[in-house]
Enzyme design. Structure first.
Site, PDB file in Angstrom:
ATOM      1  N   SER A 183       0.797  -1.221   0.000  1.00  0.00           N
ATOM      2  CA  SER A 183       0.000   0.000   0.000  1.00  0.00           C
ATOM      3  C   SER A 183       0.830   1.271   0.000  1.00  0.00           C
ATOM      4  O   SER A 183       0.398   2.282  -0.526  1.00  0.00           O
ATOM      5  CB  SER A 183      -0.941  -0.003   1.210  1.00  0.00           C
ATOM      6  OG  SER A 183      -0.211  -0.124   2.418  1.00  0.00           O
ATOM      7  N   HIS A 211      -5.162  -3.001  -2.789  1.00  0.00           N
ATOM      8  CA  HIS A 211      -4.736  -2.148  -3.908  1.00  0.00           C
ATOM      9  C   HIS A 211      -4.545  -2.946  -5.191  1.00  0.00           C
ATOM     10  O   HIS A 211      -3.896  -2.474  -6.128  1.00  0.00           O
ATOM     11  CB  HIS A 211      -3.443  -1.414  -3.542  1.00  0.00           C
ATOM     12  CG  HIS A 211      -3.615  -0.482  -2.391  1.00  0.00           C
ATOM     13  ND1 HIS A 211      -4.101   0.799  -2.533  1.00  0.00           N
ATOM     14  CD2 HIS A 211      -3.416  -0.656  -1.064  1.00  0.00           C
ATOM     15  CE1 HIS A 211      -4.166   1.376  -1.348  1.00  0.00           C
ATOM     16  NE2 HIS A 211      -3.761   0.503  -0.442  1.00  0.00           N
ATOM     17  N   LYS A 241     -11.293   1.075  -2.266  1.00  0.00           N
ATOM     18  CA  LYS A 241     -10.280   1.703  -3.112  1.00  0.00           C
ATOM     19  C   LYS A 241     -10.769   1.711  -4.567  1.00  0.00           C
ATOM     20  O   LYS A 241     -11.670   2.473  -4.870  1.00  0.00           O
ATOM     21  CB  LYS A 241      -8.943   1.039  -2.871  1.00  0.00           C
ATOM     22  CG  LYS A 241      -8.426   1.582  -1.537  1.00  0.00           C
ATOM     23  CD  LYS A 241      -7.547   0.759  -0.718  1.00  0.00           C
ATOM     24  CE  LYS A 241      -7.356   1.433   0.641  1.00  0.00           C
ATOM     25  NZ  LYS A 241      -6.734   0.563   1.631  1.00  0.00           N
TER      26      LYS A 241
END
Ligand code: PLP
Length: 388
Positions: A183, A211, A241
């Site tokens: 991250s 991610h 995200k």
């Protein structure tokens, strides 16, 4: 009565101030295409995790509005009581299909997912191997489980193998945890190799793909880097995200997901996500699954940036620029804001001491001309601040 409490808090804050480590919340109103209004300034954000700009997508917003109108603003209870509204099933089926697993389970957030999943699978007498740069909530879940947690050097397969050879036999079960896409550094875990190592030692590999989903492996995440699916039995991730909303999930076999639904305390003892949030994620995952070319764009934008600045080629939409001291990173962030760019400084303890940084993220809707302006500003103002 509260005097010693307030004194304690004030003392802690003074210490954080002295080390440039105090955090403050700043109102930031986001709009389409990376627009962000903060402190009276209109900025272009290069630090959101909304990689596909799906939080602003008209179909995603519409799905949230319609579900809220139909089912209400909240779930009303834990999913195991009456909070399991009928939208969860569609989202879980869609996530499982994207990740190539039998089933999926949605949690309140990614953080809650890790705090729930890990203690449901391992405990005292078990071993956890964790990559040194694993996200804070993976490590927190490990500590909560009561298993013995051992850290291996970042992305170092030999070190992980060494620990397994020396220690595995002394424990009942073994869980290996790692971010799929790291991250704060943006690099990738060697997922396929870790999966083979785990199988050789009868260990269970869990990747945190917060991610990864939507931006690597044709949008299917870090288990799909080489075109085929790596043998990862536990694919965890977040809906907060690239999916653009909120929530966490685990994709796994039916047996594992059923166990987690019964035993993960952050699922059992916490209220289900609101209908609007689940409907938005369902629509967003549908868009991700249908558009691999959209999913490839954030990485292409990041590479435009790293190539122009002679930085190591981006492996994901996350590009760190390590500056060292926290005050230097804060100063660099302020210089970029003066040029119209929002790039927040990342400081310890989020990153190791002495590695405060700017963390740039690139999104599908960033225009090339804006990226080129950012490149120019970084070259002029930030690169000269780097510790030599
Ligand atoms: C953001 C993040 C989480 C937490 O997810 P939330 O849904 O925001 O709670 C977990 N793991 C990693 C690697 C993350 O980057």
């Amino acid at each position: 009565m509260t005097d010693s409490l307030d004194q304690f808090a004030a003392g802690k804050l003074a210490d954080l101030d002295a080390r440039h480590l105090r955090r403050t919340l700043i109102d930031t109103d986001r709009g389409p295409d990376g627009a962000a209004r903060r402190g009276g300034r209109d900025l272009l954000s290069f630090c959101c995790n909304d990689y596909l700009n799906l939080s602003q997508h008209p179909d995603v917003k519409r799905a949230a509005i319609d579900a809220t109108a139909k089912f209400g603003a909240g779930a009303g209870a834990s999913r195991l009581v009456t909070g399991n509204h009928s939208l969860f099933g569609s989202l879980e089926t869609r996530l499982a299909r994207l990740k190539g697993t039998e089933d999926a389970c949605v949690f309140g957030s990614g953080y809650l997912a890790n705090l729930g999943i890990i203690p449901a699978l391992v405990g005292e007498g078990d071993l956890i191997l964790a990559d040194a740069l694993s996200h804070a909530c993976l490590l927190a879940g490990g500590r909560l489980s009561g298993a013995e947690q051992v850290i291996f050097r970042h992305n170092d397969l030999d070190h992980a193998a060494e620990i397994l050879t020396a220690r595995r036999a002394g424990f009942r079960h073994c869980l290996i945890v790692t971010d799929g896409v790291f991250s704060m550094d943006g690099d990738l875990a060697p997922v396929a190799e870790l999966a083979r190592l785990a199988r050789r030692h009868d260990a269970w590999l869990m990747t945190d793909d917060a991610h990864g989903i939507g931006v690597v492996g044709d949008g299917r995440g870090s288990s799909f880097l080489d075109g085929e699916k790596a043998d990862v039995p536990l694919q965890m991730g977040t809906l907060s995200k690239a999916v653009g909303g909120y929530g966490g999930y685990l994709c796994a076999s039916r047996a594992v997901v059923d166990l987690v639904r019964s035993r993960a305390r952050t699922l059992v003892y916490s209220t289900g996500l609101p209908p609007g949030v689940v409907a938005a994620a369902d629509k967003a995952v549908e868009l991700i699954a249908a558009q691999p070319d959209l999913c490839a764009r954030p990485l292409a934008k990041a590479r435009r940036f790293t190539r122009a600045l002679n930085l190591p080629d981006a492996q994901s939409p996350i590009v760190p620029l390590i500056l060292g001291p926290a005050d230097v990173a804060l100063g660099a962030s302020e210089l970029l804001a003066a040029q119209g760019f929002l790039v927040t400084a990342i400081r310890p303890p989020t990153v190791p001491d002495g590695t405060a940084r700017l963390r740039f993220t690139f999104c599908a809707e960033h225009g090339d001309a804006d990226i080129d302006r950012l490149i120019h500003a970084v070259r002029q103002h930030v690169l000269p601040m780097r510790a030599v």
